[in-house]
Design an enzyme around this catalytic site. Structure first.
Site, mmCIF file in Angstrom:
data_model
loop_
_atom_site.group_PDB
_atom_site.id
_atom_site.type_symbol
_atom_site.label_atom_id
_atom_site.label_comp_id
_atom_site.label_asym_id
_atom_site.label_seq_id
_atom_site.Cartn_x
_atom_site.Cartn_y
_atom_site.Cartn_z
ATOM 1 N N LYS A 233 -29.514 -18.124 -17.393
ATOM 2 C CA LYS A 233 -29.498 -17.597 -18.772
ATOM 3 C C LYS A 233 -29.203 -18.714 -19.761
ATOM 4 O O LYS A 233 -28.301 -19.531 -19.533
ATOM 5 C CB LYS A 233 -28.385 -16.546 -18.913
ATOM 6 C CG LYS A 233 -28.486 -15.386 -17.958
ATOM 7 C CD LYS A 233 -27.266 -14.472 -18.076
ATOM 8 C CE LYS A 233 -27.359 -13.352 -17.071
ATOM 9 N NZ LYS A 233 -26.150 -12.501 -17.068
ATOM 10 N N TYR B 82 2.044 1.918 -3.418
ATOM 11 C CA TYR B 82 0.909 2.409 -4.217
ATOM 12 C C TYR B 82 0.659 3.887 -3.887
ATOM 13 O O TYR B 82 0.531 4.734 -4.784
ATOM 14 C CB TYR B 82 -0.337 1.578 -3.933
ATOM 15 C CG TYR B 82 -1.570 2.038 -4.674
ATOM 16 C CD1 TYR B 82 -2.455 2.958 -4.096
ATOM 17 C CD2 TYR B 82 -1.840 1.599 -5.974
ATOM 18 C CE1 TYR B 82 -3.568 3.403 -4.787
ATOM 19 C CE2 TYR B 82 -2.961 2.039 -6.660
ATOM 20 C CZ TYR B 82 -3.816 2.939 -6.066
ATOM 21 O OH TYR B 82 -4.920 3.394 -6.747
ATOM 22 N N GLU C 62 -25.837 -17.679 -12.579
ATOM 23 C CA GLU C 62 -25.039 -16.616 -11.960
ATOM 24 C C GLU C 62 -25.748 -16.107 -10.703
ATOM 25 O O GLU C 62 -26.976 -15.991 -10.699
ATOM 26 C CB GLU C 62 -24.845 -15.460 -12.948
ATOM 27 C CG GLU C 62 -24.212 -15.872 -14.269
ATOM 28 C CD GLU C 62 -24.167 -14.728 -15.289
ATOM 29 O OE1 GLU C 62 -24.192 -13.553 -14.868
ATOM 30 O OE2 GLU C 62 -24.134 -15.010 -16.500
ATOM 31 N N ASP D 242 0.834 -1.207 0.000
ATOM 32 C CA ASP D 242 0.000 0.000 0.000
ATOM 33 C C ASP D 242 0.870 1.258 0.000
ATOM 34 O O ASP D 242 0.533 2.251 -0.654
ATOM 35 C CB ASP D 242 -0.895 0.014 1.250
ATOM 36 C CG ASP D 242 -1.928 -1.115 1.194
ATOM 37 O OD1 ASP D 242 -2.726 -1.244 2.139
ATOM 38 O OD2 ASP D 242 -1.923 -1.857 0.194
ATOM 39 N N GLU D 243 2.006 1.177 0.721
ATOM 40 C CA GLU D 243 2.889 2.363 0.778
ATOM 41 C C GLU D 243 3.415 2.696 -0.615
ATOM 42 O O GLU D 243 3.409 3.845 -1.035
ATOM 43 C CB GLU D 243 4.083 2.113 1.721
ATOM 44 C CG GLU D 243 3.718 2.007 3.191
ATOM 45 C CD GLU D 243 2.978 0.689 3.489
ATOM 46 O OE1 GLU D 243 3.295 -0.319 2.816
ATOM 47 O OE2 GLU D 243 2.060 0.710 4.349
ATOM 48 N N LYS E 217 -27.472 -13.751 -8.185
ATOM 49 C CA LYS E 217 -28.205 -12.492 -8.378
ATOM 50 C C LYS E 217 -27.810 -11.549 -7.234
ATOM 51 O O LYS E 217 -28.186 -11.740 -6.090
ATOM 52 C CB LYS E 217 -29.715 -12.743 -8.375
ATOM 53 C CG LYS E 217 -30.529 -11.526 -8.770
ATOM 54 C CD LYS E 217 -31.994 -11.888 -9.045
ATOM 55 C CE LYS E 217 -32.772 -10.664 -9.497
ATOM 56 N NZ LYS E 217 -32.861 -9.614 -8.445
ATOM 57 N N SER F 210 -35.679 -5.912 -17.058
ATOM 58 C CA SER F 210 -35.615 -6.582 -15.764
ATOM 59 C C SER F 210 -35.799 -8.079 -16.018
ATOM 60 O O SER F 210 -35.689 -8.523 -17.160
ATOM 61 C CB SER F 210 -36.710 -6.034 -14.856
ATOM 62 O OG SER F 210 -37.943 -6.116 -15.524
ATOM 63 N N ARG G 177 -30.050 2.362 -14.063
ATOM 64 C CA ARG G 177 -31.069 1.743 -14.921
ATOM 65 C C ARG G 177 -32.232 2.701 -15.169
ATOM 66 O O ARG G 177 -32.777 2.758 -16.272
ATOM 67 C CB ARG G 177 -31.577 0.471 -14.237
ATOM 68 C CG ARG G 177 -32.589 -0.309 -15.036
ATOM 69 C CD ARG G 177 -33.077 -1.559 -14.293
ATOM 70 N NE ARG G 177 -34.114 -2.213 -15.041
ATOM 71 C CZ ARG G 177 -35.365 -1.756 -15.127
ATOM 72 N NH1 ARG G 177 -35.697 -0.636 -14.487
ATOM 73 N NH2 ARG G 177 -36.266 -2.381 -15.847
ATOM 74 N N GLU H 267 -23.715 -4.856 -11.738
ATOM 75 C CA GLU H 267 -24.314 -4.453 -10.473
ATOM 76 C C GLU H 267 -23.279 -3.730 -9.622
ATOM 77 O O GLU H 267 -22.133 -4.182 -9.510
ATOM 78 C CB GLU H 267 -24.798 -5.725 -9.747
ATOM 79 C CG GLU H 267 -25.942 -5.519 -8.818
ATOM 80 C CD GLU H 267 -27.275 -5.376 -9.551
ATOM 81 O OE1 GLU H 267 -27.338 -5.646 -10.774
ATOM 82 O OE2 GLU H 267 -28.249 -4.982 -8.905
HETATM 83 N N1 1X7 Z 1 -25.590 -12.111 -13.190
HETATM 84 C C1 1X7 Z 1 -26.657 -11.418 -13.592
HETATM 85 O O1 1X7 Z 1 -27.084 -11.449 -14.733
HETATM 86 C C2 1X7 Z 1 -27.345 -10.538 -12.608
HETATM 87 C C3 1X7 Z 1 -26.851 -10.469 -11.308
HETATM 88 N N2 1X7 Z 1 -27.438 -9.677 -10.388
HETATM 89 C C4 1X7 Z 1 -28.519 -8.928 -10.683
HETATM 90 N N3 1X7 Z 1 -29.066 -8.171 -9.718
HETATM 91 C C5 1X7 Z 1 -29.059 -8.951 -11.997
HETATM 92 C C6 1X7 Z 1 -30.166 -8.204 -12.498
HETATM 93 C C7 1X7 Z 1 -30.396 -8.458 -13.811
HETATM 94 BR BR1 1X7 Z 1 -31.756 -7.642 -14.875
HETATM 95 S S1 1X7 Z 1 -29.287 -9.561 -14.462
HETATM 96 C C8 1X7 Z 1 -28.459 -9.754 -12.946
#
Ligand code: 1X7
EC number: 6.5.1.2
Length: 324
Positions: free
Chosen positions: A292, A42, A119, A39-40, A121, A88, A142, A176
């Site tokens: 997804k 940096y 993933e 850190d120093e 959320k 959303s 958003r 996010e």
């Molecule tokens: N990994 C992701 O796609 C993801 C993660 N965290 C969230 N709050 C959201 C919201 C949307 Br819309 S996508 C997404």
């Protein structure tokens, strides 16, 4: 007017080298969590750059690491139109509903097996980040999905958001902004001492911080980021969400390490069961799993409604009793 002062070439070179070096160490520390200097050391680099920019203000650029400490008090936030709407997600709450989602996807695609990316959320604030030739130019909330607020000055103070990408790309990404739990607790203790009402949860604390007009105040609070989405991924030769996540990491973004490529919906359900229990190990709040369809060509076939994509869905964790 004042004659344009000649800036010694070696000063310009030293400033440019310091910037690259400081942003590299930022990346190592905040994105890879694997620093290679103390850190120093940096702080010494940063102090030297601040000193040179003070002596030669004309050298300051918006994407200089010195802009991360804030210091502006903004009048307000400009409104900015999103390049493509920020949609959303529809929600599902149990295994039957996520299996229904999988059936709908397979029916529309006329496919017998569909790969998914699962993933976590993140319970934070959605953000869109734009870069031109690798340089940060815009951070937008958003808003209503079509228009958001330009919070660029505040986003610049978030150490895990790169001000310069590792490749000179013109790109927009989304993710996010969140407040780590231990920062949330520290901030609420501070507010109690100041006789201010505590924030109800880390999401409100992150949203409230991002709306601050005093950028130094934002810089004093430890916000963090996870990026998970590339706008127009086909422009970068990406064919799947799994490739997009690797690509985001390669060019300098902080990407959540727990995402999983699932060969079918059963593996998604196993992932959801695992993280329903393990989420308390995390130093940020999560409220479910985002599921997804992995292939972008399949996502295109599935399309989206005005509100949400048909190729993704939130698989929420059961609501707990009010968290402490
Ligand atoms: N990994 C992701 O796609 C993801 C993660 N965290 C969230 N709050 C959201 C919201 C949307 Br819309 S996508 C997404």
């Amino acid at each position: 007017g004042e004659k344009m002062r000649q800036i010694p070439k070696e000063v310009i070179e030293e400033v440019e080298r310091l910037r690259e070096e400081i942003e590299y160490h930022n990346y190592r520390y905040y994105v890879l969590n694997d620093p290679v200097i103390t850190d120093e050391e940096y702080d010494r680099l940063m102090r030297r750059l601040i000193e040179l920019e003070r002596m030669y203000p004309e050298l300051v650029t918006p994407d200089s690491p010195t802009q991360r400490v804030g210091g502006k008090v903004l009048e307000g936030f400009k409104t900015v139109k999103h390049s493509v709407p920020m949609l959303s997600l529809d929600n599902t709450y149990n295994e039957e509903e996520i299996i229904e989602f999988d059936k709908r996807v397979k029916k529309t695609l006329q496919e017998s097996e569909v790969e998914y990316v699962a993933e976590l959320k993140i319970d934070g604030v959605s953000i869109a980040l734009r870069y031109e030739n690798g340089r940060f130019v815009l951070g937008a909330t958003r808003g209503d999905g079509v228009e958001g607020e330009d919070v660029s000055e505040n986003v610049k103070t978030i150490r895990s958001v790169p001000l310069r990408l590792r490749k000179p790309l013109t790109i927009e990404v989304r993710g996010e902004i969140y407040m780590p739990v231990d920062e949330f607790k520290r901030l609420n203790e501070e507010r109690e001492e100041e006789g201010l009402p505590p924030f109800a949860n880390p999401r409100n604390a992150a949203a409230g911080t991002l709306r601050q007009l005093n950028t130094a105040l934002v810089a004093s609070r430890r916000l963090d980021s996870f990026i998970y989405y590339v706008v127009h991924p086909e422009n970068y030769g990406l064919k799947t969400q799994w490739e997009a996540l690797q690509f985001l990491k390669e060019i300098g973004f902080k990407v959540n390490p727990h995402s999983r490529l699932c060969k079918n919906i059963q593996e998604v359900i196993e992932y959801w069961r695992e993280w329903k229990e393990r989420k308390r190990e995390l130093d940020y709040w999560v409220d479910g799993v985002v599921v997804k369809v992995n292939r972008f060509d399949f996502q295109k076939v599935l399309g989206e409604t005005s509100k949400a994509p048909r190729w993704a869905i939130a698989f929420k964790f059961p609501a707990e009793q009010a968290r402490t």
